[in-house]
Every structure is written in structure tokens, then in C-alpha cells.
Design an enzyme around this catalytic site. Structure first.
Site, PDB file in Angstrom:
ATOM      1  N   ASP A  99      -6.919 -20.645   4.331  1.00 40.83           N
ATOM      2  CA  ASP A  99      -6.201 -19.744   3.991  1.00 40.83           C
ATOM      3  C   ASP A  99      -5.240 -19.499   5.366  1.00 40.83           C
ATOM      4  O   ASP A  99      -3.773 -19.381   5.142  1.00 40.83           O
ATOM      5  CB  ASP A  99      -6.910 -18.301   4.344  1.00 40.83           C
ATOM      6  N   GLU A 122      -0.970 -11.952   3.981  1.00 41.43           N
ATOM      7  CA  GLU A 122      -2.369 -11.494   4.135  1.00 41.43           C
ATOM      8  C   GLU A 122      -3.321 -11.736   5.448  1.00 41.43           C
ATOM      9  O   GLU A 122      -3.918 -10.852   5.769  1.00 41.43           O
ATOM     10  CB  GLU A 122      -3.314 -11.864   2.927  1.00 41.43           C
ATOM     11  N   ASP A 187       0.694 -14.762  -0.138  1.00 43.81           N
ATOM     12  CA  ASP A 187      -1.195 -14.989  -0.367  1.00 43.81           C
ATOM     13  C   ASP A 187      -1.483 -16.360  -0.322  1.00 43.81           C
ATOM     14  O   ASP A 187      -1.222 -17.179  -1.262  1.00 43.81           O
ATOM     15  CB  ASP A 187      -1.647 -14.354  -1.431  1.00 43.81           C
ATOM     16  N   ILE A 189      -4.292 -18.238   0.148  1.00 42.35           N
ATOM     17  CA  ILE A 189      -5.194 -18.615  -0.824  1.00 42.35           C
ATOM     18  C   ILE A 189      -5.415 -17.456  -1.675  1.00 42.35           C
ATOM     19  O   ILE A 189      -6.053 -16.302  -0.980  1.00 42.35           O
ATOM     20  CB  ILE A 189      -6.202 -19.146  -0.259  1.00 42.35           C
ATOM     21  N   ASP A 190      -5.048 -17.100  -2.899  1.00 45.38           N
ATOM     22  CA  ASP A 190      -5.474 -16.155  -3.657  1.00 45.38           C
ATOM     23  C   ASP A 190      -6.602 -16.703  -4.546  1.00 45.38           C
ATOM     24  O   ASP A 190      -6.716 -17.612  -4.936  1.00 45.38           O
ATOM     25  CB  ASP A 190      -4.358 -15.708  -4.681  1.00 45.38           C
ATOM     26  N   THR A 192      -9.892 -16.508  -2.583  1.00 49.75           N
ATOM     27  CA  THR A 192     -10.499 -17.401  -1.953  1.00 49.75           C
ATOM     28  C   THR A 192     -12.145 -17.456  -2.491  1.00 49.75           C
ATOM     29  O   THR A 192     -12.807 -18.539  -2.140  1.00 49.75           O
ATOM     30  CB  THR A 192     -10.473 -16.679  -0.566  1.00 49.75           C
ATOM     31  N   HIS A 294     -14.089  -6.872  -8.456  1.00 51.55           N
ATOM     32  CA  HIS A 294     -12.276  -6.606  -8.501  1.00 51.55           C
ATOM     33  C   HIS A 294     -11.765  -6.027  -9.913  1.00 51.55           C
ATOM     34  O   HIS A 294     -10.858  -5.584  -9.669  1.00 51.55           O
ATOM     35  CB  HIS A 294     -11.833  -8.223  -8.428  1.00 51.55           C
ATOM     36  N   SER A 318      -8.090 -15.334  -9.296  1.00 49.03           N
ATOM     37  CA  SER A 318      -6.615 -15.508  -8.625  1.00 49.03           C
ATOM     38  C   SER A 318      -5.520 -15.358  -9.527  1.00 49.03           C
ATOM     39  O   SER A 318      -5.848 -15.094 -10.810  1.00 49.03           O
ATOM     40  CB  SER A 318      -6.490 -16.882  -8.165  1.00 49.03           C
ATOM     41  N   LYS A 321      -4.620 -16.197 -13.473  1.00 49.66           N
ATOM     42  CA  LYS A 321      -4.476 -15.205 -14.846  1.00 49.66           C
ATOM     43  C   LYS A 321      -2.975 -15.194 -15.193  1.00 49.66           C
ATOM     44  O   LYS A 321      -2.894 -15.246 -16.164  1.00 49.66           O
ATOM     45  CB  LYS A 321      -5.124 -14.181 -14.520  1.00 49.66           C
ATOM     46  N   ARG A 335      -6.717  -6.030 -15.658  1.00 48.94           N
ATOM     47  CA  ARG A 335      -7.370  -5.830 -14.308  1.00 48.94           C
ATOM     48  C   ARG A 335      -7.590  -4.192 -14.272  1.00 48.94           C
ATOM     49  O   ARG A 335      -7.066  -3.578 -13.554  1.00 48.94           O
ATOM     50  CB  ARG A 335      -6.514  -6.225 -13.325  1.00 48.94           C
ATOM     51  N   ASP A 348      -0.982  -9.771  -3.892  1.00 52.03           N
ATOM     52  CA  ASP A 348      -1.850 -10.333  -4.954  1.00 52.03           C
ATOM     53  C   ASP A 348      -1.262 -10.211  -6.311  1.00 52.03           C
ATOM     54  O   ASP A 348      -1.546 -10.530  -7.237  1.00 52.03           O
ATOM     55  CB  ASP A 348      -3.279  -9.472  -4.994  1.00 52.03           C
TER      56      ASP A 348
HETATM   57  N1  LIG Z   1     -12.341  -3.940  -5.010  1.00 48.79           N
HETATM   58  C1  LIG Z   1     -11.253  -4.676  -5.533  1.00 48.79           C
HETATM   59  N2  LIG Z   1     -10.558  -4.500  -6.414  1.00 48.79           N
HETATM   60  C2  LIG Z   1      -9.552  -5.301  -6.737  1.00 48.79           C
HETATM   61  N3  LIG Z   1      -9.352  -6.518  -6.220  1.00 48.79           N
HETATM   62  C3  LIG Z   1     -10.067  -6.779  -5.077  1.00 48.79           C
HETATM   63  C4  LIG Z   1     -10.965  -5.837  -4.697  1.00 48.79           C
HETATM   64  N4  LIG Z   1     -11.473  -6.524  -3.528  1.00 48.79           N
HETATM   65  C5  LIG Z   1     -10.702  -7.557  -3.226  1.00 48.79           C
HETATM   66  N5  LIG Z   1      -9.813  -7.737  -4.394  1.00 48.79           N
HETATM   67  C6  LIG Z   1      -8.611  -8.758  -4.145  1.00 48.79           C
HETATM   68  O1  LIG Z   1      -8.718  -9.314  -5.467  1.00 48.79           O
HETATM   69  C7  LIG Z   1      -8.229 -10.557  -5.358  1.00 48.79           C
HETATM   70  C8  LIG Z   1      -8.912 -11.818  -6.205  1.00 48.79           C
HETATM   71  O2  LIG Z   1      -8.553 -11.519  -7.477  1.00 48.79           O
HETATM   72  P1  LIG Z   1      -9.593 -11.885  -8.597  1.00 48.79           P
HETATM   73  O3  LIG Z   1     -11.047 -11.403  -8.700  1.00 48.79           O
HETATM   74  O4  LIG Z   1      -8.771 -11.831  -9.782  1.00 48.79           O
HETATM   75  O5  LIG Z   1      -9.441 -13.415  -8.315  1.00 48.79           O
HETATM   76  C9  LIG Z   1      -8.160 -11.068  -4.019  1.00 48.79           C
HETATM   77  O6  LIG Z   1      -7.050 -11.022  -3.138  1.00 48.79           O
HETATM   78  C10 LIG Z   1      -8.995  -9.884  -3.153  1.00 48.79           C
HETATM   79  O7  LIG Z   1      -8.800  -9.194  -1.900  1.00 48.79           O
HETATM   80  P2  LIG Z   1      -8.972 -10.119  -0.737  1.00 48.79           P
HETATM   81  O8  LIG Z   1      -7.938 -10.997  -0.628  1.00 48.79           O
HETATM   82  O9  LIG Z   1      -8.827  -8.945   0.277  1.00 48.79           O
HETATM   83  O10 LIG Z   1     -10.599 -10.442  -0.837  1.00 48.79           O
HETATM   84 MG   LIG Z   2      -5.474 -12.495  -2.984  1.00 43.97          MG
HETATM   85 MG   LIG Z   3      -5.796 -14.519  -0.159  1.00 42.79          MG
HETATM   86 MG   LIG Z   4      -8.351 -12.587   0.823  1.00 46.40          MG
END
Ligand SMILES: Nc1ncnc2c1ncn2[C@@H]1O[C@H](COP(=O)(O)O)[C@@H](O)[C@H]1OP(=O)(O)O
Ligand SMILES: [Mg+2]
Ligand SMILES: [Mg+2]
Ligand SMILES: [Mg+2]
Length: 406
Positions: A99, A122, A187, A189-190, A192, A294, A318, A321, A335, A348
Site C-alpha cells: 500500500d 488513503e 487508493d 491498494i483497495d 487490502t 463492510h 475491492s 466489483k 454495498r 474507495d
Molecule cells: N464498516 C465498513 N463499511 C464499509 N466499508 C468499509 C468498512 N470498514 C472498512 N471499509 C472499507 O471497505 C473497503 C474494502 O471494501 P470491500 O470489502 O468491498 O473490498 C476498504 O477500503 C475498507 O476501508 P479501509 O481501507 O479503511 O480498510
Molecule cells: Mg479501499
Molecule cells: Mg486501501
Molecule cells: Mg485500507
């Protein structure tokens, strides 16, 4: 009689002629090679003269695609290493050397090409300034990453000069965002968690101008190049191990969305992508996140059921989708919020939002409002995300409203 005077002059004159011809020839060779090397950029320039109205943001798209492509070289290196230098951030979410490294490389490319733009990214480098070993490890990785095509790599700014300059550049992503000016949302790495699990992840970069997303580029190293290759519905992994992986998606407002295979050098040839028509919504396939924390998978399933959809959801980490539905490998991205007060981050969604809209889709929150990128670093005015082909978006929103009792 005096003989004609010629003998002493002739050799000097010939030498001058040979030299001037040689010079002329080398200049011609040089000109031709420069023209060939820069043919893609020249083509871009000429198309701007013939289609001035459609030329906007072509350079931004080109740099964004190249920068994302270069950063995926780094993330792929880390992806295949056992030790990924994972640390836990204050909000308990993971971040890896991949990242941080990808963020440094992409911000460097933005700074080199668009020095006055703001950046909302990020990650930030404070933990690396304390953890010297981790900083050094990232620097070892970053300093050797370059595109195999020298012209493309030079465009992005060549190698960074030192570990210190790398840390400083990581910290240039701290803009507060907002409704005015040019702001890149990054982002590095989306997904992670998907990256750590061996699933899908994405390197995402969007350009927001006066609150509106104009350009998006997403690199998905683990998505199959073949648009219709099957993806394991529960893990997001590609089912046929031998098929080629790695896709670079991009879009510019009013100019459509494209995809191309990720490459190690210059950009590969692109093709337009579009969402597939959904004549019968019961036949639609929906995508959702792998992480239950998420998005509310139970509510997602209830919406699907209400629409008569029986096929299981395709779970991908990520912004892969957004990319999947934009190329017709799935139709609807849901989502739905787990916690009502979670504010989605602009990095994101910015790139995915424009790629889906340019592929013929609509992206809204659970109330049917467009995502509002003008509120700062988060989508403070929105809750959740619903993306679908334009023709069926209202139908999906109606089902969401019933299920969530809105
Ligand atoms: N409670 C939450 N609700 C929705 N998205 C979230 C939540 N917590 C973290 N994320 C973010 O969801 C993204 C990943 O999405 P997905 O699950 O669709 O792959 C990440 O960027 C993550 O952020 P972060 O980078 O801060 O961890
Ligand atoms: Mg992300
Ligand atoms: Mg990220
Ligand atoms: Mg992150």
C-alpha cells in the site's frame, strides 16, 4: 602555361561534403526514431486538434493508467511474497508495504505531471517515520520499480531520489478534498484484506474536478483478462489457473470506459467495455464484498430475493466489483450499510463510479442519490452504494428501500 588549380582543394572539399551528408543522414535517423518513439503521444496530440471537444482529460487518463500500471508491478511483487510487512492502523484495518509503496509511486507521477493538483490518498507516512525498518523495506522495493518502456517510465518521473523523498511524497496525499478544484483520489491498494487473503484487490485512481469525477483508472492484477472467464463465487479467485490475469480499466467523462491487459511496459491496446443489458432482472447476477463487516450480506440477499434473483452473489474484494459489472461479468453491485454512520471514503469509489457510469450504468446510494464527491475525504452525504445498468437502477433502488424500510 599554368595548369588548372585544383589538386590541393579537392580532398578538403570532399571531406566537408561527406561530413555534411553524414550529419544530414544522422539527423534524419534521429528525427525518424524520435517520431516513432513518440507516435502514441503524437497521435494523441493530433486527435486533439481534429476533435477538440473530445480531447479533455486525455493526458490525465494516460498518466493515470500508466501510474496505476507501474504501481501494480510493485503490488504484484508483494502479493507473491510471504511477508507483506503488514501493520495495523488506528482503525484496526491492515496496511502493507505494498500500500505504502504504490502510494509513493502514484503520487510521484501526479506531482511530476500535474504539480498544482491536490491529492486525497488513503495512507500517510507517520508510522514509517517511527518504524525505520519498515520504511527501509518499502524503499528497497520502491527504488527498483520501473516500467520496462523507458519513455513511459520517464513520463512518470523516473526513480525517486531517496527514502526521505519517498516518505515526503507519501505524505502529499493529505488534501481535505472538497467542492473546488482538481483533486486526485488515490487508493493504492483497495481491498487490502483480499490482497492478504490471496483474493481480489485493486489499485485505484480518480480525478475529481469541482466535485465531479472526470477520470478513473483501476488496475486489477487478479481479474482474468477474459471478460467472461468464470470467477469463484465465494473467494473471487479465478477458476482456471492457467488463464491470463491482470486488467487495467479506465474511463473519462463522456468518452466511455475501456479495458486492456496490464503490461510491464507501455500501455497495451485497449477495447471499449459496457454493461450487459438486463432484459429480465431475475436473471441478473449481483456482486458484493467478501468482508461481512463492510456490507450487509443478509440485506443484499434480501434485495436479490425481492428481485427474483436466485443465482448466488459473486463475492469480490475491492473496486474489482465496479470493474466486473462494467464489463458485463455481473450486473448489480450492492454495498448496503452495516452501520448507518459509516462514511464511505472517496478513494474507495471515485474511479469505480465513473467506470460504471461510462459503461452504461448508474451509481447511487441506498436512497437513489448520485455519489457526492464534493464533501471532503468521505462521501458524507451518502449511505451505501447501489450500482446497476441505468435501465434497471430504479427497480433495484425500489427493492432496497423496501428491504431497508426507507
Ligand atoms: N464498516 C465498513 N463499511 C464499509 N466499508 C468499509 C468498512 N470498514 C472498512 N471499509 C472499507 O471497505 C473497503 C474494502 O471494501 P470491500 O470489502 O468491498 O473490498 C476498504 O477500503 C475498507 O476501508 P479501509 O481501507 O479503511 O480498510
Ligand atoms: Mg479501499
Ligand atoms: Mg486501501
Ligand atoms: Mg485500507
Amino acid at each position: 602555361m599554368t595548369p588548372p588549380r585544383r589538386s590541393t582543394q579537392t580532398p578538403r572539399f570532399n571531406l566537408a561534403r561527406v561530413l555534411s551528408r553524414f550529419l544530414l543522414f544522422s539527423t534524419l535517423v534521429l528525427l525518424v526514431s524520435v517520431a516513432l518513439k513518440t507516435r502514441s503521444r503524437l497521435a494523441l496530440l493530433f486527435s486533439s486538434f481534429s476533435h477538440p471537444a473530445t480531447m479533455s482529460y486525455q493526458q490525465e487518463r494516460y498518466i493515470a493508467e500508466l501510474a496505476v500500471q507501474r504501481a501494480t508491478l510493485l503490488t504484484q511483487k508483494v502479493f507473491f511474497e510471504k511477508a507483506k510487512g503488514t501493520v495495523s492502523k488506528d482503525d484496526k484495518s491492515p496496511v502493507t508495504i505494498g500500500d505504502f509503496g504504490a502510494q509513493a509511486l502514484i503520487i510521484q507521477a501526479i506531482r511530476k505531471n500535474f504539480p498544482n493538483d491536490e491529492i486525497v490518498a488513503e495512507e500517510e507516512a507517520s508510522s514509517l517515520r517511527e518504524d525505520k525498518a519498515l520504511g527501509a523495506e518499502i524503499w528497497r522495493l520502491v527504488k527498483d520499480i520501473k516500467l520496462e518502456d523507458a519513455e513511459s517510465d520517464n513520463l512518470l518521473g523516473g526513480p525517486l531520489s531517496s527514502e526521505q523523498s519517498m516518505l515526503d511524497i507519501i505524505d502529499e496525499g493529505k488534501s481535505a478534498g472538497g467542492a473546488k478544484g482538481r483533486i486526485w483520489a488515490l487508493d493504492p491498494i483497495d481491498g487490502t484484506k483480499g490482497f492478504l487473503r490471496g483474493g481480489q484487490y485493486a489499485v485505484c485512481l480518480g480525478l475529481i474536478v469541482d466535485g465531479d469525477v472526470k477520470v478513473g483508472a483501476i488496475g486489477t492484477p487478479n481479474l482474468p483478462v477474459d471478460d467472461s472467464a468464470a470467477i469463484d463465487a465465494s473467494t473471487g479467485a479465478q477458476q482456471t489457473a492457467d488463464a491470463a490475469n491482470g486488467v487495467l480499466f479506465s474511463a473519462v467523462q463522456d468518452e466511455g470506459a475501456t479495458s486492456r491487459p496490464l503490461s510491464n511496459g507501455a500501455l497495451a491496446a485497449s477495447k471499449p467495455i459496457s454493461m450487459r443489458p438486463v432484459p429480465n432482472i431475475a436473471q441478473a447476477v449481483f456482486c458484493e464484498g467478501v468482508e461481512a463487516a463492510h456490507s450487509a450480506q443478509g440485506d443484499n440477499a434480501a434485495v436479490a430475493e425481492r428481485l427474483g434473483i436466485t443465482a448466488p452473489s459473486v463475492r469480490l474484494d475491492s473496486q474489482a466489483k465496479y470493474c466486473s459489472i462494467a464489463r458485463g461479468a455481473g450486473d448489480i453491485y450492492l454495498r448496503l450499510p452495516v452501520k448507518k454512520d459509516y462514511q464511505e471514503k472517496i478513494w474507495d469509489h471515485a474511479a469505480g463510479d465513473i467506470i460504471v457510469r461510462e459503461a452504461g450504468g448508474q451509481v447511487t446510494d441506498i436512497y437513489g442519490s448520485r455519489l457526492d464527491f464534493s464533501k471532503g475525504r468521505t462521501l458524507a452525504a451518502n449511505t451505501g452504494v447501489v450500482a446497476a445498468p441505468k435501465a434497471v437502477q430504479d427497480q433495484v433502488i425500489d427493492a432496497v428501500k423496501v428491504v431497508l424500510k426507507l
